[in-house]
Design a protein around this motif. Structure first.
Motif, PDB file in Angstrom:
ATOM      1  N   HIS A 181       0.793  -1.219   0.000  1.00 53.08           N
ATOM      2  CA  HIS A 181       0.000   0.000   0.000  1.00 53.08           C
ATOM      3  C   HIS A 181       0.833   1.281   0.000  1.00 53.08           C
ATOM      4  O   HIS A 181       0.361   2.318   0.461  1.00 53.08           O
ATOM      5  CB  HIS A 181      -0.927   0.015   1.228  1.00 53.08           C
ATOM      6  CG  HIS A 181      -1.920  -1.094   1.240  1.00 53.08           C
ATOM      7  ND1 HIS A 181      -2.980  -1.152   0.373  1.00 53.08           N
ATOM      8  CD2 HIS A 181      -2.004  -2.199   2.026  1.00 53.08           C
ATOM      9  CE1 HIS A 181      -3.688  -2.242   0.623  1.00 53.08           C
ATOM     10  NE2 HIS A 181      -3.117  -2.896   1.616  1.00 53.08           N
TER      11      HIS A 181
ATOM     12  N   ARG B 232       1.798   3.376  -2.367  1.00 50.58           N
ATOM     13  CA  ARG B 232       1.213   4.479  -3.139  1.00 50.58           C
ATOM     14  C   ARG B 232       0.051   5.137  -2.385  1.00 50.58           C
ATOM     15  O   ARG B 232      -0.049   6.350  -2.305  1.00 50.58           O
ATOM     16  CB  ARG B 232       0.730   3.981  -4.496  1.00 50.58           C
ATOM     17  CG  ARG B 232       0.150   5.085  -5.380  1.00 50.58           C
ATOM     18  CD  ARG B 232      -0.402   4.536  -6.672  1.00 50.58           C
ATOM     19  NE  ARG B 232       0.589   3.927  -7.522  1.00 50.58           N
ATOM     20  CZ  ARG B 232       1.248   4.554  -8.483  1.00 50.58           C
ATOM     21  NH1 ARG B 232       1.027   5.821  -8.711  1.00 50.58           N
ATOM     22  NH2 ARG B 232       2.118   3.930  -9.229  1.00 50.58           N
ATOM     23  N   GLU B 233      -0.826   4.316  -1.788  1.00 43.51           N
ATOM     24  CA  GLU B 233      -1.977   4.855  -1.060  1.00 43.51           C
ATOM     25  C   GLU B 233      -1.556   5.620   0.194  1.00 43.51           C
ATOM     26  O   GLU B 233      -2.086   6.696   0.483  1.00 43.51           O
ATOM     27  CB  GLU B 233      -2.943   3.728  -0.659  1.00 43.51           C
ATOM     28  CG  GLU B 233      -3.634   3.060  -1.822  1.00 43.51           C
ATOM     29  CD  GLU B 233      -2.845   1.892  -2.389  1.00 43.51           C
ATOM     30  OE1 GLU B 233      -1.669   1.687  -1.998  1.00 43.51           O
ATOM     31  OE2 GLU B 233      -3.396   1.187  -3.247  1.00 43.51           O
TER      32      GLU B 233
ATOM     33  N   ALA C 245      -0.154   8.936  -0.751  1.00 44.17           N
ATOM     34  CA  ALA C 245      -1.210   9.872  -1.149  1.00 44.17           C
ATOM     35  C   ALA C 245      -1.919  10.451   0.070  1.00 44.17           C
ATOM     36  O   ALA C 245      -2.231  11.643   0.093  1.00 44.17           O
ATOM     37  CB  ALA C 245      -2.209   9.176  -2.062  1.00 44.17           C
ATOM     38  N   THR C 246      -2.154   9.626   1.082  1.00 44.87           N
ATOM     39  CA  THR C 246      -2.811  10.144   2.284  1.00 44.87           C
ATOM     40  C   THR C 246      -1.922  11.132   3.033  1.00 44.87           C
ATOM     41  O   THR C 246      -2.425  11.962   3.788  1.00 44.87           O
ATOM     42  CB  THR C 246      -3.222   9.013   3.256  1.00 44.87           C
ATOM     43  OG1 THR C 246      -2.054   8.306   3.660  1.00 44.87           O
ATOM     44  CG2 THR C 246      -4.228   8.085   2.609  1.00 44.87           C
TER      45      THR C 246
END
Length: 115
Positions: free
Chosen positions: A10, A12-13, A16-17
């Motif tokens: 995770h 990338r996610e 982004a957060t």
């Protein structure tokens, strides 16, 4: 049959957060922590699921992103592909599990000599 374990990556996610949308933002932060990766290695680390990852790189990512390992790596059981059959459709309609192979095992044939 033994269960195979897999994982979901995770990065990338999580980036982004944290407001990090570019892989180039990661390079100087990794360098500060003694991890020297090329831009292509960092891109692959973010865009793909890594097969191998050094502990130093992992600890640097956790420090940079301020997250726990469970947020970055999610362990999952790998499920084999199940063929769609009429009996599996019926089992889904009934809401019950699909019967196992043992339920469909034929009985042993008895061969007797002809007189």
């Amino acid at each position: 049959m033994t269960a195979k374990l897999d994982y979901r990556w995770h990065l990338r996610e999580v980036m982004a957060t944290r407001g990090m949308f570019s892989t180039t933002d990661l390079r100087p932060l990794l360098l500060e922590r003694g991890v020297n990766l090329s831009t292509s290695q960092i891109f692959r680390l973010v865009a793909e699921k890594p097969e191998r990852l050094s502990m130093k790189t992992l600890m640097a990512l956790l420090d940079i992103l301020g997250c726990r390992m469970e947020e970055l790596i999610e362990p999952v059981r790998e499920t084999g592909r199940r063929r769609k059959t009429a009996s599996s459709d019926q089992a889904e309609e009934r809401g019950g599990p699909e019967p196992g192979v043992g339920d469909f095992r034929p009985r042993r044939a008895r061969v007797t000599p002809e007189s």
